[in-house]
Design an enzyme around this catalytic site. Structure first.
Site, PDB file in Angstrom:
ATOM      1  CD  GLU A 138     -11.322 -12.933 -29.862  1.00  0.00           C
ATOM      2  OE1 GLU A 138     -12.452 -12.865 -30.372  1.00  0.00           O
ATOM      3  OE2 GLU A 138     -10.675 -11.936 -29.492  1.00  0.00           O
TER       4      GLU A 138
ATOM      5  CE  LYS B 186       2.228   3.553 -24.235  1.00  0.00           C
ATOM      6  NZ  LYS B 186       3.431   3.190 -23.478  1.00  0.00           N
TER       7      LYS B 186
ATOM      8  CG  HIS C 201     -17.160 -17.536 -31.017  1.00  0.00           C
ATOM      9  ND1 HIS C 201     -15.873 -17.304 -30.594  1.00  0.00           N
ATOM     10  CD2 HIS C 201     -17.366 -16.684 -32.055  1.00  0.00           C
ATOM     11  CE1 HIS C 201     -15.328 -16.334 -31.321  1.00  0.00           C
ATOM     12  NE2 HIS C 201     -16.221 -15.940 -32.218  1.00  0.00           N
TER      13      HIS C 201
ATOM     14  CG  ASP D 213       3.542   0.534 -26.169  1.00  0.00           C
ATOM     15  OD1 ASP D 213       2.910  -0.342 -25.534  1.00  0.00           O
ATOM     16  OD2 ASP D 213       4.043   1.544 -25.639  1.00  0.00           O
TER      17      ASP D 213
END
Length: 637
Positions: A321, A453, A625, A529
């Site tokens: 990004e 998660k 951006h 992770d």
């Protein structure tokens, strides 16, 4: 009387008489006067060199060399008389002698003025006065010489420096007692100044043309010479790609960061971070991936330095990004220009919640009540810790749903993230329970009350992994100059977006601007992770205007799940990023490195939150951006 010599009546005649008198002075008198003058000169030079003036300059030179090891050696200079260990000036002696000298000098002037004509006519008296005044002059020259050098020190010592954090002590989770070492070495903290070049997409003015100081033969210089120019701020870091080709720019930038990390005791940290196409598939086999067909290169940027708990830290971030690393770098700069970041760990423990089932709800309740008895918990703790060297079972909290019992186990896992450790220990706990409740059956080792998660209020309220709170104060002048907005504007935007807006959306743990962005980028770079960014990104960002008009902010993150051993941390590139932070492998005490990594994740998050909220407050995000995060279409030939 006739034939007598008339007394001198003009200044010139007085001077002639005075010189004639000097020629008649005896050798012993000459020696006395010379001795007095020599002693006064020696005393002046003693005072001039007994303080820290020269030593301060020596220290400054030494610090510059430490911060810039790539700098070319300068022409040799004569060695300084003092060292960094030289004693401080004896200011009390100097103060006393100042008073004495001033009083005596004033008295001598008054004495001479009270009968000046007589003393001028008397060559002997005039010589005595001149001798005394010469002593005062020697002393005064020495005094002012000290003043000049101390003024230089004042200028050096008062250059803007990063402010120390509000809280410098970070609570530690104590592990089994170790024998104390006698006389541990004092840790030298090297604080780097905030980044002098912090271009961000939300501030197009920061993308300026290269300085006129850039050498015309830049491309002919070696990479080391160019890196030295970057360290000296002759060339801005973000301009390297424009001045060189992109591949060479990366090589030069690595040399720059190697030099900076070297001063933090992390020499060669980036050696194993690949910047060419390379991956050791042997390390992947049986550990990280199956049915391997290749790998995806993800760019790694370096944000910082940020002053975190009184130390300078650089933050590696892996992301695709655009603007994320640059924006985080701006946040790091603003925080370091202010108080620095102060981070504290409130709780440390990874969780696993096995699901067991009983024949009836009554029996399920009996299991839950049995676990709640302290003596029974100690039995479970003994069974759990028999399976691990570092793991310590801290808590067992049962939740009943009909016949089901979800036993949420929380354990300290050292420097590992701890999922494998706690899973193995959980099986031992279940076997211990079966000795008491033989009709109990294990439905699933993880019953989703962990919660791993998945977004869950359980993690938001109870915490999982490392629960961290971090804060900083940014002066209003820095908010204006670096963040290009005002304190009231950014505070108002934070309340209405991150608090009210998130509440209207029914968010769970999402009272922030984009915490997941920074958490995930650091996770990928350091071998964590990535899927655990779901709970690790739980964050509430708070901002307030202080009574002085400055900006206070904090990020509270109750469930950061990180480790510095095991999993992806063993791969060379990820291990290199951990080394750059200073947390590769296990810490001196189990858990030290993993906790420090949690502090760094929180610091990166707060820096990212600060910069993005400033962009939103100034309404510059979209335009920036569009201008800087899109590459022009390739021209057709």
């Amino acid at each position: 009387m006739e034939g007598a010599t008339a007394p001198p009546s003009t200044i010139g005649m007085h001077l002639d008489a005075f010189l004639a008198k000097l020629q008649t002075v005896s050798t012993s008198q000459e020696a006395l006067y010379a001795s007095v003058i020599a002693v006064s000169l020696a005393f002046s030079f003693y005072l001039l060199n007994s303080g820290s003036g020269a030593s301060a300059l020596a220290r400054m030179d030494s610090e510059e060399r430490d911060l810039d090891p790539l700098r070319k050696p300068k022409a040799a200079k004569a060695p300084r008389a003092s060292t960094p260990d030289a004693p401080e000036p004896r200011w009390h002696i100097l103060k006393i002698t100042n008073y004495i000298a001033a009083i005596l000098f004033t008295l001598s002037v008054l004495q001479f003025a009270s009968n000046a004509s007589t003393y001028v006519a008397d060559s002997t008296s005039l010589l005595q006065f001149l001798t005394v005044w010469s002593m005062f002059l020697c002393y005064f020259f020495g005094f002012f010489g000290i003043s000049f050098i101390e003024l230089d020190d004042f200028v050096v010592d008062h250059q803007p420096q990063p402010q120390p954090p509000v809280v410098s002590h970070v609570p530690k989770v104590h592990t089994p007692h170790k024998a104390e070492k006698s006389g541990p070495p004092v840790k030298v903290v090297n604080i780097h100044p905030p980044s002098s070049s912090a271009p961000v997409c939300t501030d197009p003015s920061s993308f300026k043309k290269p300085s006129s100081k850039v050498p015309s033969n830049l491309k002919e210089l070696s990479n080391g010479e160019i890196a030295s120019l970057v360290l000296q701020d002759t060339i801005k870091d973000h301009q390297l790609e424009k001045l060189l080709d992109p591949h060479r720019a990366v090589e030069v930038r690595r040399l720059k960061f190697d030099a900076k990390l070297d001063t933090l005791g992390r020499a060669g940290a980036l050696a194993e971070l690949p910047h060419k196409h390379d991956l050791d598939y042997k390390r992947v086999l049986g550990a990280n991936c199956e049915i391997v067909v290749g790998y995806i290169p993800v760019p790694v940027g370096m944000a910082g330095p940020i002053t975190l708990n009184g130390e300078s830290v650089y933050i590696p971030m892996a992301t695709t990004e655009g603007c994320l690393v640059a924006s985080t770098n701006r946040g790091c700069k603003a925080i370091s220009q202010g108080s620095g970041a102060s981070s504290t760990i409130l709780k440390d423990g990874i969780t696993r919640a096995p699901l067991v089932r009983l024949p009836s709800a009554t029996q399920a309740a009996e299991v839950a009540l049995w676990i709640g008895v302290p003596e029974n918990f100690l039995e479970l703790k003994k069974a759990f810790e028999s399976t691990t060297s570092f793991g310590k079972l801290l808590e067992a909290r049962p939740t009943v749903a009909g016949k089901n019992v979800y036993i949420r186990l929380r354990c300290f896992s050292g420097d590992a993230m701890g999922m494998n450790m706690i899973s193995k220990g959980s099986l031992a706990v279940i076997e211990s329970l079966r000795q008491v409740f033989p009709e109990m059956s294990l439905v699933a080792l993880s019953g989703n009350v962990c919660t791993d998660k998945k977004a869950a209020a359980m993690n938001w309220i109870e915490g999982r992994g490392k629960s961290v709170v971090i804060e900083a104060t940014i002066p209003k002048d820095v908010v204006r100059s670096t963040l290009k907005t005002s304190v009231p504007a950014i505070v108002e935007a934070n309340v209405n977006k991150n608090l009210i807006g998130s509440a209207m959306a029914g968010a769970v743990g999402g009272f922030n601007a984009h915490a997941a962005n920074n958490v995930t980028a650091v996770f990928i770079a350091t071998g964590q992770d990535p899927a655990q960014n779901v709970e690790s990104s739980n964050c509430i960002t708070l901002m307030e205007e202080t009574p002085e008009g400055d900006l206070w902010m904090s990020c509270t993150m109750p469930s950061i799940e990180v480790g510095t051993v095991g999993g992806g941390t063993g791969l060379p590139a990820q291990a290199a990023c951990l080394k750059a932070i200073g947390v590769k492998g296990g810490g001196e005490n189990p858990g030290d490195n993993a906790r420090q990594l949690a502090h760094v994740v929180a610091a990166a998050t707060m820096a990212g939150e600060l910069s993005l909220m400033a962009a939103l407050a100034s309404n510059s995000l979209v335009a920036a951006h569009m201008a800087h995060n899109r590459k022009p279409a390739a021209s057709k030939k």
